[in-house]
Design a protein around this motif. Structure first.
Motif, mmCIF file in Angstrom:
data_model
loop_
_atom_site.group_PDB
_atom_site.id
_atom_site.type_symbol
_atom_site.label_atom_id
_atom_site.label_comp_id
_atom_site.label_asym_id
_atom_site.label_seq_id
_atom_site.Cartn_x
_atom_site.Cartn_y
_atom_site.Cartn_z
ATOM 1 N N ARG A 26 0.841 -1.196 0.000
ATOM 2 C CA ARG A 26 0.000 0.000 0.000
ATOM 3 C C ARG A 26 0.882 1.255 0.000
ATOM 4 N NH1 ARG A 26 -5.114 -0.488 1.746
ATOM 5 N NH2 ARG A 26 -4.487 -2.223 3.112
ATOM 6 N N LEU A 27 0.384 2.333 -0.625
ATOM 7 C CA LEU A 27 1.139 3.574 -0.730
ATOM 8 C C LEU A 27 1.016 4.404 0.544
ATOM 9 C CD1 LEU A 27 2.826 5.227 -2.820
ATOM 10 C CD2 LEU A 27 0.708 6.465 -3.334
ATOM 11 N N TYR A 28 2.169 4.877 1.050
ATOM 12 C CA TYR A 28 2.229 5.762 2.206
ATOM 13 C C TYR A 28 3.140 6.942 1.877
ATOM 14 C CZ TYR A 28 -0.040 2.260 5.150
ATOM 15 O OH TYR A 28 -0.942 1.379 5.698
ATOM 16 N N SER A 29 2.977 8.036 2.610
ATOM 17 C CA SER A 29 3.783 9.228 2.370
ATOM 18 C C SER A 29 4.800 9.433 3.487
ATOM 19 C CB SER A 29 2.893 10.471 2.252
ATOM 20 O OG SER A 29 2.207 10.720 3.474
ATOM 21 N N ILE A 30 5.885 10.145 3.147
ATOM 22 C CA ILE A 30 6.927 10.522 4.099
ATOM 23 C C ILE A 30 7.064 12.032 4.019
ATOM 24 C CG2 ILE A 30 9.335 10.246 4.773
ATOM 25 C CD1 ILE A 30 9.238 7.626 2.999
ATOM 26 N N ALA A 31 6.868 12.715 5.112
ATOM 27 C CA ALA A 31 6.893 14.173 5.108
ATOM 28 C C ALA A 31 8.246 14.695 4.630
ATOM 29 C CB ALA A 31 6.599 14.703 6.509
ATOM 30 N N ALA A 32 8.204 15.786 3.890
ATOM 31 C CA ALA A 32 9.438 16.385 3.361
ATOM 32 C C ALA A 32 10.400 16.746 4.493
ATOM 33 C CB ALA A 32 9.095 17.618 2.533
ATOM 34 N N ALA A 33 9.865 17.169 5.626
ATOM 35 C CA ALA A 33 10.708 17.613 6.741
ATOM 36 C C ALA A 33 11.233 16.459 7.599
ATOM 37 C CB ALA A 33 9.924 18.581 7.622
ATOM 38 N N TYR A 34 10.810 15.232 7.309
ATOM 39 C CA TYR A 34 11.228 14.096 8.125
ATOM 40 C C TYR A 34 12.723 13.854 7.934
ATOM 41 C CZ TYR A 34 11.059 9.478 10.337
ATOM 42 O OH TYR A 34 11.248 8.406 11.179
ATOM 43 N N ALA A 35 13.502 13.910 9.014
ATOM 44 C CA ALA A 35 14.958 13.905 8.917
ATOM 45 C C ALA A 35 15.589 12.597 9.379
ATOM 46 C CB ALA A 35 15.538 15.061 9.720
ATOM 47 N N THR A 36 14.927 11.485 9.085
ATOM 48 C CA THR A 36 15.463 10.164 9.408
ATOM 49 C C THR A 36 15.549 9.337 8.130
ATOM 50 O OG1 THR A 36 14.529 10.208 11.641
ATOM 51 C CG2 THR A 36 15.093 8.052 10.742
ATOM 52 N N ALA A 37 16.667 8.668 7.924
ATOM 53 C CA ALA A 37 16.834 7.832 6.738
ATOM 54 C C ALA A 37 15.879 6.636 6.796
ATOM 55 C CB ALA A 37 18.268 7.344 6.634
ATOM 56 N N LEU A 38 15.372 6.241 5.640
ATOM 57 C CA LEU A 38 14.516 5.073 5.526
ATOM 58 C C LEU A 38 15.023 4.193 4.387
ATOM 59 C CD1 LEU A 38 11.005 6.748 5.925
ATOM 60 C CD2 LEU A 38 12.117 5.231 7.574
ATOM 61 N N TYR A 39 14.940 2.888 4.592
ATOM 62 C CA TYR A 39 15.435 1.918 3.623
ATOM 63 C C TYR A 39 14.357 0.885 3.299
ATOM 64 C CZ TYR A 39 20.123 3.521 5.013
ATOM 65 O OH TYR A 39 21.242 4.275 5.276
ATOM 66 N N VAL A 40 14.461 0.276 2.131
ATOM 67 C CA VAL A 40 13.667 -0.911 1.845
ATOM 68 C C VAL A 40 14.056 -1.974 2.866
ATOM 69 C CG1 VAL A 40 13.358 -2.815 0.217
ATOM 70 C CG2 VAL A 40 13.341 -0.456 -0.602
#
Length: 203
Positions: A26-40
């Protein structure tokens, strides 16, 4: 022969009914200001609210507690405008951006994942199959998730219902044995979309 040390977070492989994972996410969003790295391969939680398009927002999960699901695809808003199929990036940088990002998340609580055990002290044993444990938060390497599940030295597996991960058994692959860096099949035991679970969104 020792198990290879190749952590890659949580990889969906099937469902509790025995069927193989069918690629649904399912599609989710990540806020532009979010300052934490995310990985697959990273587990995520609801971050509260949604973007301007109504797409729910996510944030990185903690090493304990509930989850919303696991990231299997990432892409920037700018990239998606150019090509809606551009959810094939493995890494979302930690630095805040001017564009929102989006993630494909496997959020079905019945999905089974493969994950590596943390190499630390005493490894999990056959007697721990069926018990619950926690995950180990580890930074990705710039390409792929570093999340693993706890060894016995990290945390004692138990019947405690609030522990995050349920140990279903070893992944059935050649050369994979109990011990350091073993690959396990697990289910998220505390899941935001499971029956009777309260909202785990953060404000």
């Amino acid at each position: 022969m020792a198990n290879s040390d190749r952590p890659s977070g949580f990889t969906p492989v099937g469902y509790l009914n025995g069927a193989p994972w069918n690629g649904q996410a399912r599609l989710y969003s990540i806020a532009a200001a979010y300052a934490t790295a995310l990985y697959v391969g990273d587990p995520v939680i609801s971050a509260g609210g949604a973007d301007a398009n109504g797409v729910p927002t996510i944030a990185l999960a903690a090493a304990t507690g509930g989850v919303r699901g696991v990231i299997v695809g990432l892409g920037s808003e700018e990239g998606l405008i150019a090509n809606p199929a551009n959810l094939d990036i493995t890494y979302r940088p930690a630095a805040a951006t001017t564009k929102n990002w989006y993630a494909l998340v496997v959020d079905d609580p019945n999905v089974v994942f493969e994950v590596q055990e943390h190499e630390n002290g005493t490894a999990l044993a056959a007697t721990e199959v069926g018990l619950n444990t926690i995950s180990v938060l580890a930074a990705g390497n710039g390409f792929i998730s570093g999340w693993e599940i706890a060894s016995t030295t990290d945390a004692t597996a138990a019947v405690t219902a609030t522990l995050q991960i349920k140990l279903l058994g070893l992944s059935r692959k050649p050369g994979n044995v109990f011990g350091a860096n073993a690959k396990w099949l697990v289910q998220f035991n505390v899941h935001e979309l499971a029956h009777g679970t309260g909202s785990l969104a953060v404000s």
